[in-house]
Design a protein around this motif. Structure first.
Motif, PDB file in Angstrom:
ATOM      1  N   TYR A 165      11.357  12.059  -0.439  1.00 16.57           N
ATOM      2  CA  TYR A 165      12.524  12.370   0.409  1.00 16.57           C
ATOM      3  C   TYR A 165      12.123  12.330   1.888  1.00 16.57           C
ATOM      4  O   TYR A 165      12.526  13.183   2.688  1.00 16.57           O
ATOM      5  N   THR A 166      11.318  11.345   2.198  1.00 15.85           N
ATOM      6  CA  THR A 166      10.722  11.207   3.522  1.00 15.85           C
ATOM      7  C   THR A 166      11.605  10.371   4.446  1.00 15.85           C
ATOM      8  O   THR A 166      11.555  10.507   5.663  1.00 15.85           O
ATOM      9  N   LEU A 167      12.379   9.487   3.826  1.00 15.69           N
ATOM     10  CA  LEU A 167      13.248   8.569   4.582  1.00 15.69           C
ATOM     11  C   LEU A 167      14.707   8.903   4.296  1.00 15.69           C
ATOM     12  O   LEU A 167      15.068   9.196   3.156  1.00 15.69           O
TER      13      LEU A 167
ATOM     14  N   LYS B 156       1.322   6.872   9.101  1.00  9.52           N
ATOM     15  CA  LYS B 156       1.175   6.544   7.683  1.00  9.52           C
ATOM     16  C   LYS B 156       2.019   5.326   7.319  1.00  9.52           C
ATOM     17  O   LYS B 156       1.613   4.479   6.540  1.00  9.52           O
ATOM     18  N   ILE B 157       3.218   5.283   7.868  1.00 12.04           N
ATOM     19  CA  ILE B 157       4.157   4.192   7.575  1.00 12.04           C
ATOM     20  C   ILE B 157       4.727   3.673   8.895  1.00 12.04           C
ATOM     21  O   ILE B 157       5.027   4.458   9.794  1.00 12.04           O
ATOM     22  N   VAL B 158       4.850   2.368   9.000  1.00 10.27           N
ATOM     23  CA  VAL B 158       5.475   1.806  10.193  1.00 10.27           C
ATOM     24  C   VAL B 158       6.685   0.952   9.773  1.00 10.27           C
ATOM     25  O   VAL B 158       6.705   0.380   8.688  1.00 10.27           O
TER      26      VAL B 158
ATOM     27  N   ILE C 290      14.585   4.827  -2.905  1.00 16.26           N
ATOM     28  CA  ILE C 290      13.474   4.980  -3.858  1.00 16.26           C
ATOM     29  C   ILE C 290      12.458   6.039  -3.434  1.00 16.26           C
ATOM     30  O   ILE C 290      11.700   6.538  -4.272  1.00 16.26           O
ATOM     31  N   CYS C 291      12.400   6.414  -2.191  1.00 18.18           N
ATOM     32  CA  CYS C 291      11.325   7.266  -1.654  1.00 18.18           C
ATOM     33  C   CYS C 291      11.121   8.536  -2.493  1.00 18.18           C
ATOM     34  O   CYS C 291      11.994   9.405  -2.536  1.00 18.18           O
ATOM     35  N   PRO C 292       9.978   8.672  -3.176  1.00 23.24           N
ATOM     36  CA  PRO C 292       9.759   9.847  -4.032  1.00 23.24           C
ATOM     37  C   PRO C 292       9.583  11.144  -3.246  1.00 23.24           C
ATOM     38  O   PRO C 292       9.716  12.225  -3.794  1.00 23.24           O
TER      39      PRO C 292
ATOM     40  N   LYS D 104      15.703   7.501   9.333  1.00 20.52           N
ATOM     41  CA  LYS D 104      14.899   8.642   9.805  1.00 20.52           C
ATOM     42  C   LYS D 104      13.658   8.773   8.935  1.00 20.52           C
ATOM     43  O   LYS D 104      13.754   8.795   7.710  1.00 20.52           O
ATOM     44  N   TYR D 105      12.495   8.834   9.557  1.00 18.95           N
ATOM     45  CA  TYR D 105      11.224   8.937   8.820  1.00 18.95           C
ATOM     46  C   TYR D 105      10.497  10.212   9.225  1.00 18.95           C
ATOM     47  O   TYR D 105      10.257  10.434  10.406  1.00 18.95           O
ATOM     48  N   ASP D 106      10.173  11.054   8.227  1.00 16.16           N
ATOM     49  CA  ASP D 106       9.448  12.298   8.501  1.00 16.16           C
ATOM     50  C   ASP D 106       8.030  12.161   7.959  1.00 16.16           C
ATOM     51  O   ASP D 106       7.793  12.299   6.754  1.00 16.16           O
TER      52      ASP D 106
ATOM     53  N   LYS E 299       6.167  14.517   5.469  1.00 16.57           N
ATOM     54  CA  LYS E 299       6.479  14.522   4.035  1.00 16.57           C
ATOM     55  C   LYS E 299       5.976  13.271   3.325  1.00 16.57           C
ATOM     56  O   LYS E 299       6.156  13.127   2.121  1.00 16.57           O
ATOM     57  N   CYS E 300       5.400  12.338   4.064  1.00 17.46           N
ATOM     58  CA  CYS E 300       5.075  11.021   3.491  1.00 17.46           C
ATOM     59  C   CYS E 300       3.875  11.110   2.551  1.00 17.46           C
ATOM     60  O   CYS E 300       2.819  11.624   2.900  1.00 17.46           O
ATOM     61  N   LEU E 301       4.049  10.588   1.345  1.00 15.75           N
ATOM     62  CA  LEU E 301       3.010  10.624   0.304  1.00 15.75           C
ATOM     63  C   LEU E 301       2.135   9.381   0.349  1.00 15.75           C
ATOM     64  O   LEU E 301       1.215   9.251  -0.449  1.00 15.75           O
ATOM     65  N   GLU E 302       2.438   8.459   1.229  1.00 14.27           N
ATOM     66  CA  GLU E 302       1.733   7.168   1.329  1.00 14.27           C
ATOM     67  C   GLU E 302       1.717   6.456  -0.035  1.00 14.27           C
ATOM     68  O   GLU E 302       0.707   5.872  -0.422  1.00 14.27           O
ATOM     69  N   CYS E 303       2.825   6.561  -0.744  1.00 15.51           N
ATOM     70  CA  CYS E 303       2.885   5.988  -2.092  1.00 15.51           C
ATOM     71  C   CYS E 303       3.196   4.502  -2.072  1.00 15.51           C
ATOM     72  O   CYS E 303       2.949   3.799  -3.057  1.00 15.51           O
ATOM     73  N   GLY E 304       3.782   4.013  -1.008  1.00 15.18           N
ATOM     74  CA  GLY E 304       4.037   2.581  -0.868  1.00 15.18           C
ATOM     75  C   GLY E 304       5.278   2.066  -1.575  1.00 15.18           C
ATOM     76  O   GLY E 304       5.557   0.867  -1.558  1.00 15.18           O
ATOM     77  N   PHE E 305       6.079   2.938  -2.194  1.00 13.78           N
ATOM     78  CA  PHE E 305       7.288   2.461  -2.867  1.00 13.78           C
ATOM     79  C   PHE E 305       8.242   1.780  -1.873  1.00 13.78           C
ATOM     80  O   PHE E 305       8.890   0.796  -2.196  1.00 13.78           O
ATOM     81  N   CYS E 306       8.320   2.338  -0.659  1.00 12.63           N
ATOM     82  CA  CYS E 306       9.252   1.776   0.339  1.00 12.63           C
ATOM     83  C   CYS E 306       8.893   0.331   0.647  1.00 12.63           C
ATOM     84  O   CYS E 306       9.762  -0.541   0.755  1.00 12.63           O
TER      85      CYS E 306
HETATM   86  S1  SF4 Z   1       8.312   5.696  -0.180  1.00 14.17           S
HETATM   87 FE1  SF4 Z   1       8.515   7.538   1.112  1.00 14.17          FE
HETATM   88  S2  SF4 Z   1       6.766   8.855   0.609  1.00 14.17           S
HETATM   89 FE2  SF4 Z   1       6.296   6.787  -0.166  1.00 14.17          FE
HETATM   90  S3  SF4 Z   1       5.130   5.774   1.506  1.00 14.17           S
HETATM   91 FE3  SF4 Z   1       7.294   5.236   1.789  1.00 14.17          FE
HETATM   92  S4  SF4 Z   1       8.092   6.796   3.206  1.00 14.17           S
HETATM   93 FE4  SF4 Z   1       6.131   7.604   2.393  1.00 14.17          FE
END
Ligand code: SF4
Ligand code: SF4
Length: 256
Positions: free
Chosen positions: A96-98, A75-77, A92-94, A30-32, A35-42
Protein backbone atom coordinates in the motif's frame (compact mmCIF):
# COMPACT_ATOMS: atom_id res chain seq x y z
CA UNK A 1 -3.98 25.12 -25.70
CA UNK A 2 -2.11 24.43 -22.48
CA UNK A 3 0.48 21.66 -22.72
CA UNK A 4 0.35 18.79 -20.26
CA UNK A 5 2.93 19.05 -17.48
CA UNK A 6 4.49 16.16 -15.60
CA UNK A 7 6.69 16.60 -12.56
CA UNK A 8 7.89 15.01 -9.31
CA UNK A 9 7.05 16.93 -6.12
CA UNK A 10 8.85 15.99 -2.90
CA UNK A 11 6.18 16.29 -0.20
CA UNK A 12 8.38 15.25 2.73
CA UNK A 13 11.33 13.00 3.51
CA UNK A 14 9.37 9.87 2.50
CA UNK A 15 6.56 10.97 0.22
CA UNK A 16 6.91 11.99 -3.41
CA UNK A 17 3.96 13.02 -5.59
CA UNK A 18 4.39 12.32 -9.30
CA UNK A 19 2.01 14.71 -10.96
CA UNK A 20 0.37 14.95 -14.40
CA UNK A 21 -1.55 18.14 -15.01
CA UNK A 22 -3.52 19.23 -18.07
CA UNK A 23 -5.86 22.22 -17.84
CA UNK A 24 -7.75 21.54 -14.60
CA UNK A 25 -7.30 17.75 -14.74
CA UNK A 26 -4.72 16.58 -12.19
CA UNK A 27 -3.49 13.03 -11.61
CA UNK A 28 -1.10 12.25 -8.78
CA UNK A 29 0.80 9.01 -8.19
CA UNK A 30 1.79 9.18 -4.52
CA UNK A 31 4.77 7.10 -3.34
CA UNK A 32 5.59 6.60 0.35
CA UNK A 33 9.13 5.26 0.57
CA UNK A 34 8.81 4.46 4.28
CA UNK A 35 6.33 1.70 3.36
CA UNK A 36 8.16 0.34 0.31
CA UNK A 37 9.05 -3.37 0.52
CA UNK A 38 11.29 -3.21 -2.58
CA UNK A 39 9.31 -6.18 -3.87
CA UNK A 40 9.38 -5.05 -7.49
CA UNK A 41 5.74 -5.89 -8.29
CA UNK A 42 5.17 -2.32 -9.53
CA UNK A 43 8.00 -2.67 -12.05
CA UNK A 44 6.63 -5.93 -13.40
CA UNK A 45 3.06 -4.77 -13.75
CA UNK A 46 3.69 -1.38 -15.36
CA UNK A 47 2.39 -1.58 -18.96
CA UNK A 48 4.76 1.05 -20.31
CA UNK A 49 7.93 -0.24 -21.90
CA UNK A 50 10.82 2.07 -22.52
CA UNK A 51 13.50 0.88 -24.85
CA UNK A 52 16.83 2.57 -24.28
CA UNK A 53 18.17 3.35 -27.74
CA UNK A 54 18.41 0.03 -29.55
CA UNK A 55 19.92 -1.90 -26.69
CA UNK A 56 18.47 -5.12 -25.37
CA UNK A 57 18.03 -3.35 -22.04
CA UNK A 58 14.42 -2.40 -21.48
CA UNK A 59 12.58 -0.95 -18.54
CA UNK A 60 9.13 0.21 -17.51
CA UNK A 61 8.09 3.59 -16.07
CA UNK A 62 8.66 2.51 -12.43
CA UNK A 63 11.18 0.31 -10.66
CA UNK A 64 14.26 0.14 -8.51
CA UNK A 65 17.13 2.41 -9.62
CA UNK A 66 18.89 -0.75 -10.89
CA UNK A 67 15.85 -1.88 -12.90
CA UNK A 68 15.47 1.63 -14.28
CA UNK A 69 19.16 2.22 -15.01
CA UNK A 70 18.89 5.48 -13.03
CA UNK A 71 21.29 6.62 -10.28
CA UNK A 72 19.26 7.30 -7.15
CA UNK A 73 19.33 6.56 -3.42
CA UNK A 74 15.55 6.00 -3.47
CA UNK A 75 14.09 2.51 -3.29
CA UNK A 76 11.81 3.11 -6.26
CA UNK A 77 11.98 5.72 -8.98
CA UNK A 78 9.26 6.80 -11.41
CA UNK A 79 9.96 8.07 -14.91
CA UNK A 80 7.33 10.81 -14.77
CA UNK A 81 7.64 11.54 -18.48
CA UNK A 82 6.82 7.97 -19.45
CA UNK A 83 4.28 7.13 -16.72
CA UNK A 84 0.76 6.84 -18.16
CA UNK A 85 -0.87 7.33 -14.73
CA UNK A 86 -2.94 4.17 -15.28
CA UNK A 87 -2.57 3.07 -11.64
CA UNK A 88 -1.58 -0.55 -12.42
CA UNK A 89 1.30 -0.26 -9.94
CA UNK A 90 -1.01 1.01 -7.19
CA UNK A 91 -3.40 -1.84 -7.94
CA UNK A 92 -0.79 -4.54 -7.25
CA UNK A 93 1.45 -2.90 -4.61
CA UNK A 94 1.55 -5.35 -1.65
CA UNK A 95 2.70 -2.61 0.76
CA UNK A 96 0.00 0.00 0.00
CA UNK A 97 2.95 2.21 -0.83
CA UNK A 98 1.54 3.73 -4.02
CA UNK A 99 -1.78 5.51 -4.45
CA UNK A 100 -3.34 7.18 -7.49
CA UNK A 101 -5.46 10.31 -7.07
CA UNK A 102 -7.50 11.76 -9.91
CA UNK A 103 -8.60 15.32 -9.21
CA UNK A 104 -8.01 14.70 -5.50
CA UNK A 105 -10.00 11.46 -5.37
CA UNK A 106 -8.37 8.05 -4.85
CA UNK A 107 -9.32 6.14 -7.98
CA UNK A 108 -8.46 3.02 -9.97
CA UNK A 109 -10.20 3.45 -13.31
CA UNK A 110 -8.90 0.12 -14.66
CA UNK A 111 -10.68 -1.68 -11.81
CA UNK A 112 -13.78 0.51 -12.06
CA UNK A 113 -14.18 -0.29 -15.77
CA UNK A 114 -13.54 -4.02 -15.19
CA UNK A 115 -10.19 -4.18 -17.02
CA UNK A 116 -8.37 -5.36 -13.92
CA UNK A 117 -9.94 -7.51 -11.21
CA UNK A 118 -10.12 -6.59 -7.55
CA UNK A 119 -8.05 -8.48 -5.02
CA UNK A 120 -10.00 -10.21 -2.29
CA UNK A 121 -7.65 -8.77 0.28
CA UNK A 122 -6.21 -10.55 3.29
CA UNK A 123 -4.36 -7.77 5.06
CA UNK A 124 -1.65 -8.49 7.60
CA UNK A 125 -0.10 -5.95 9.96
CA UNK A 126 3.68 -6.08 10.43
CA UNK A 127 5.32 -5.43 13.80
CA UNK A 128 6.01 -1.82 12.77
CA UNK A 129 2.30 -1.31 12.12
CA UNK A 130 2.55 -1.40 8.33
CA UNK A 131 -0.20 -3.16 6.40
CA UNK A 132 0.79 -5.72 3.74
CA UNK A 133 -1.10 -8.14 1.54
CA UNK A 134 -0.17 -11.14 -0.54
CA UNK A 135 -1.15 -10.88 -4.21
CA UNK A 136 0.30 -14.08 -5.73
CA UNK A 137 0.47 -17.73 -4.71
CA UNK A 138 3.34 -20.08 -5.49
CA UNK A 139 6.25 -21.80 -3.85
CA UNK A 140 9.57 -20.93 -2.23
CA UNK A 141 12.39 -23.33 -1.37
CA UNK A 142 15.44 -22.19 0.55
CA UNK A 143 18.47 -24.47 0.55
CA UNK A 144 21.20 -23.66 3.05
CA UNK A 145 24.37 -25.32 4.25
CA UNK A 146 25.43 -22.13 6.05
CA UNK A 147 26.32 -22.76 9.71
CA UNK A 148 27.31 -19.22 10.71
CA UNK A 149 24.28 -17.98 12.66
CA UNK A 150 25.24 -14.31 12.13
CA UNK A 151 25.10 -14.81 8.37
CA UNK A 152 21.84 -16.71 8.67
CA UNK A 153 20.32 -13.89 10.77
CA UNK A 154 21.55 -11.28 8.28
CA UNK A 155 19.99 -13.26 5.45
CA UNK A 156 16.64 -13.54 7.29
CA UNK A 157 16.71 -9.77 7.82
CA UNK A 158 16.65 -9.30 4.03
CA UNK A 159 12.94 -10.13 4.07
CA UNK A 160 10.85 -6.96 4.42
CA UNK A 161 7.77 -8.82 5.63
CA UNK A 162 9.47 -11.02 8.28
CA UNK A 163 8.61 -14.26 6.49
CA UNK A 164 11.99 -15.86 7.21
CA UNK A 165 13.17 -16.98 10.62
CA UNK A 166 16.28 -18.81 11.81
CA UNK A 167 15.61 -21.94 13.81
CA UNK A 168 18.98 -23.15 15.07
CA UNK A 169 21.05 -23.42 11.91
CA UNK A 170 18.06 -23.74 9.58
CA UNK A 171 16.01 -21.06 7.83
CA UNK A 172 12.25 -21.46 7.97
CA UNK A 173 9.84 -19.60 5.70
CA UNK A 174 6.30 -18.84 6.75
CA UNK A 175 4.51 -19.46 3.46
CA UNK A 176 1.44 -17.49 4.49
CA UNK A 177 3.57 -14.42 5.16
CA UNK A 178 5.88 -14.75 2.14
CA UNK A 179 4.76 -12.46 -0.70
CA UNK A 180 7.02 -14.23 -3.27
CA UNK A 181 8.92 -11.06 -4.02
CA UNK A 182 12.32 -12.51 -5.09
CA UNK A 183 14.18 -10.19 -2.73
CA UNK A 184 15.77 -13.10 -0.85
CA UNK A 185 16.66 -14.94 -4.05
CA UNK A 186 18.50 -11.83 -5.24
CA UNK A 187 20.19 -11.45 -1.83
CA UNK A 188 21.22 -15.12 -1.92
CA UNK A 189 23.64 -14.25 -4.73
CA UNK A 190 25.80 -12.66 -2.01
CA UNK A 191 25.75 -15.77 0.17
CA UNK A 192 27.93 -18.73 -0.91
CA UNK A 193 25.96 -21.36 1.00
CA UNK A 194 22.35 -20.24 0.52
CA UNK A 195 20.14 -20.57 -2.54
CA UNK A 196 16.47 -19.78 -3.10
CA UNK A 197 14.01 -21.01 -5.70
CA UNK A 198 10.72 -19.18 -6.12
CA UNK A 199 7.80 -19.85 -8.45
CA UNK A 200 4.74 -17.67 -8.80
CA UNK A 201 1.88 -19.85 -10.00
CA UNK A 202 -1.27 -17.77 -9.83
CA UNK A 203 -2.87 -14.63 -8.50
CA UNK A 204 -4.42 -14.87 -5.08
CA UNK A 205 -8.18 -14.51 -4.69
CA UNK A 206 -9.33 -12.13 -7.36
CA UNK A 207 -12.86 -10.89 -7.96
CA UNK A 208 -14.39 -10.04 -11.32
CA UNK A 209 -13.96 -11.09 -14.94
CA UNK A 210 -11.12 -8.98 -16.31
CA UNK A 211 -10.33 -7.96 -19.88
CA UNK A 212 -7.52 -9.20 -22.13
CA UNK A 213 -5.12 -6.69 -20.51
CA UNK A 214 -5.15 -9.15 -17.68
CA UNK A 215 -3.33 -11.77 -19.82
CA UNK A 216 -0.45 -9.38 -20.42
CA UNK A 217 -0.26 -8.55 -16.74
CA UNK A 218 -0.26 -12.27 -15.87
CA UNK A 219 2.69 -12.90 -18.16
CA UNK A 220 4.71 -10.16 -16.57
CA UNK A 221 3.97 -10.90 -12.95
CA UNK A 222 3.95 -14.70 -13.07
CA UNK A 223 6.90 -14.95 -15.48
CA UNK A 224 9.65 -17.41 -14.67
CA UNK A 225 11.90 -16.09 -11.91
CA UNK A 226 9.82 -12.92 -11.88
CA UNK A 227 11.49 -11.54 -14.97
CA UNK A 228 9.41 -9.36 -17.26
CA UNK A 229 8.17 -11.49 -20.11
CA UNK A 230 6.56 -10.29 -23.27
CA UNK A 231 8.15 -6.86 -23.22
CA UNK A 232 8.27 -5.35 -26.65
CA UNK A 233 9.72 -2.15 -27.92
CA UNK A 234 7.69 0.96 -27.17
CA UNK A 235 6.33 1.19 -30.69
CA UNK A 236 5.01 -2.37 -30.41
CA UNK A 237 3.87 -2.08 -26.84
CA UNK A 238 0.40 -3.53 -27.20
CA UNK A 239 -0.17 -3.79 -23.48
CA UNK A 240 0.46 -0.08 -22.92
CA UNK A 241 -1.72 0.79 -25.93
CA UNK A 242 -4.51 -1.43 -24.61
CA UNK A 243 -4.31 0.17 -21.18
CA UNK A 244 -4.43 3.68 -22.64
CA UNK A 245 -7.49 2.70 -24.72
CA UNK A 246 -9.20 1.16 -21.70
CA UNK A 247 -8.64 4.40 -19.82
CA UNK A 248 -10.40 6.21 -22.64
CA UNK A 249 -7.28 8.24 -23.39
CA UNK A 250 -4.97 8.60 -26.33
CA UNK A 251 -1.22 8.64 -25.75
CA UNK A 252 -0.16 12.28 -25.91
CA UNK A 253 3.58 12.09 -25.61
CA UNK A 254 6.12 11.60 -28.33
CA UNK A 255 7.82 8.28 -28.61
CA UNK A 256 11.46 8.19 -27.71
S1 SF4 B 1 5.04 -2.67 -5.48
FE1 SF4 B 1 4.92 -1.18 -3.79
S2 SF4 B 1 6.08 -2.07 -2.08
FE2 SF4 B 1 6.67 -3.18 -3.95
S3 SF4 B 1 8.52 -2.10 -4.73
FE3 SF4 B 1 6.74 -1.20 -5.77
S4 SF4 B 1 6.17 0.57 -4.49
FE4 SF4 B 1 7.53 -0.74 -3.22
S1 SF4 C 1 10.82 -14.90 2.10
FE1 SF4 C 1 11.85 -14.06 0.28
S2 SF4 C 1 10.32 -14.09 -1.35
FE2 SF4 C 1 9.25 -14.35 0.63
S3 SF4 C 1 8.61 -12.25 1.18
FE3 SF4 C 1 10.57 -12.66 2.20
S4 SF4 C 1 12.15 -11.87 0.78
FE4 SF4 C 1 10.22 -12.04 -0.37
Amino acid sequence: MSLPSKKAIKVDENITDYQFKMLNHVMVLKYDESKCLECGFCHRVCPVTVSIYDEVYKRTAIGTPKEMGIESDKKIVVDTDKCSFCGSCTWICPGYTLELFINGEKKLLLVENGSLPEFDEEVRTLENGQKVRKVVEGSITITSTEKDTKKLDAFCDECAVSAMERKGKEIEVDRDKCILCFKCSEAAQNYDNISVEIHRDRFKNIKGDPSSVWDGIMLRVLGKEGKIKGILSRSQNKLADAVIRLLGREETEEES
